[in-house]
Motif scaffolding. Sequence first.
Motif, short mmCIF file in Angstrom:
data_model
loop_
_atom_site.label_atom_id
_atom_site.label_comp_id
_atom_site.label_asym_id
_atom_site.label_seq_id
_atom_site.Cartn_x
_atom_site.Cartn_y
_atom_site.Cartn_z
N ASN A 147 0.88 13.51 -8.24
CA ASN A 147 0.21 14.75 -7.84
C ASN A 147 1.20 15.91 -7.80
O ASN A 147 0.91 17.01 -8.29
CB ASN A 147 -0.45 14.60 -6.47
CG ASN A 147 -1.72 13.79 -6.52
OD1 ASN A 147 -2.38 13.71 -7.55
ND2 ASN A 147 -2.07 13.18 -5.41
N GLY A 148 2.38 15.67 -7.22
CA GLY A 148 3.39 16.72 -7.13
C GLY A 148 3.91 17.13 -8.50
O GLY A 148 4.09 18.32 -8.78
N ALA A 149 4.14 16.15 -9.36
CA ALA A 149 4.62 16.45 -10.71
C ALA A 149 3.58 17.25 -11.50
O ALA A 149 3.92 18.20 -12.21
CB ALA A 149 4.99 15.17 -11.44
N MET B 166 0.82 -1.20 0.00
CA MET B 166 0.00 0.00 0.00
C MET B 166 0.87 1.26 0.00
O MET B 166 0.52 2.26 -0.65
CB MET B 166 -0.94 -0.02 1.21
CG MET B 166 -1.96 -1.14 1.16
SD MET B 166 -2.80 -1.43 2.72
CE MET B 166 -3.50 0.17 3.05
N ALA B 167 2.00 1.23 0.68
CA ALA B 167 2.87 2.41 0.77
C ALA B 167 3.41 2.83 -0.59
O ALA B 167 3.41 4.04 -0.90
CB ALA B 167 3.99 2.16 1.77
N MET C 293 1.07 7.95 -6.01
CA MET C 293 0.03 8.98 -6.12
C MET C 293 0.59 10.34 -5.72
O MET C 293 0.32 11.34 -6.39
CB MET C 293 -1.19 8.59 -5.30
CG MET C 293 -1.90 7.39 -5.89
SD MET C 293 -3.55 6.96 -5.30
CE MET C 293 -3.59 7.34 -3.61
N ALA C 294 1.38 10.39 -4.66
CA ALA C 294 1.97 11.67 -4.23
C ALA C 294 2.95 12.20 -5.28
O ALA C 294 2.99 13.41 -5.55
CB ALA C 294 2.67 11.49 -2.89
N PHE D 111 -7.86 6.86 -12.74
CA PHE D 111 -6.58 6.32 -12.28
C PHE D 111 -6.48 6.30 -10.75
O PHE D 111 -6.11 5.28 -10.16
CB PHE D 111 -5.41 7.12 -12.86
CG PHE D 111 -5.36 7.13 -14.36
CD1 PHE D 111 -5.89 6.08 -15.13
CD2 PHE D 111 -4.79 8.19 -15.04
CE1 PHE D 111 -5.83 6.10 -16.51
CE2 PHE D 111 -4.73 8.21 -16.42
CZ PHE D 111 -5.25 7.17 -17.16
N ARG D 112 -6.77 7.41 -10.12
CA ARG D 112 -6.69 7.44 -8.65
C ARG D 112 -7.71 6.50 -8.02
O ARG D 112 -7.43 5.86 -7.02
CB ARG D 112 -6.86 8.86 -8.13
CG ARG D 112 -5.61 9.70 -8.39
CD ARG D 112 -5.75 11.07 -7.86
NE ARG D 112 -6.09 11.02 -6.44
CZ ARG D 112 -5.99 12.05 -5.63
NH1 ARG D 112 -5.56 13.20 -6.07
NH2 ARG D 112 -6.32 11.94 -4.37
#
Length: 90
Positions: free
Chosen positions: A33-35, A22-23, A29-30, A57-58
């Motif tokens: 999102n940041g990119a 899960m990590a 995802m982070a 996707f999310r």
Amino acid sequence: MTMYGANPEQLAELGNTLKRQMAPIDTLMATVNGALAATTWQGPAKERFHDDWNGTFRKALDGMKTALDAAGSDCIRRSQDLAMVMGTGR
């Protein structure tokens, strides 16, 4: 005669392995999102990707996390149940 069963220790490790996956999904995802937030990009292609990312996707990645968590928990619970039946549980 077919025999069914599992090694409780291996089943528990499988459960823990599933839960640990899960990590990396959170990291993925982070990272995306940041990119996306740091990229100057305008136009219909950006909007389509943004909509797909925040929708399909999310949602799929969140579903994967939920499935890994549930399967991992199930493996751990079953390993504990097996250990109790086998007399090796706490």
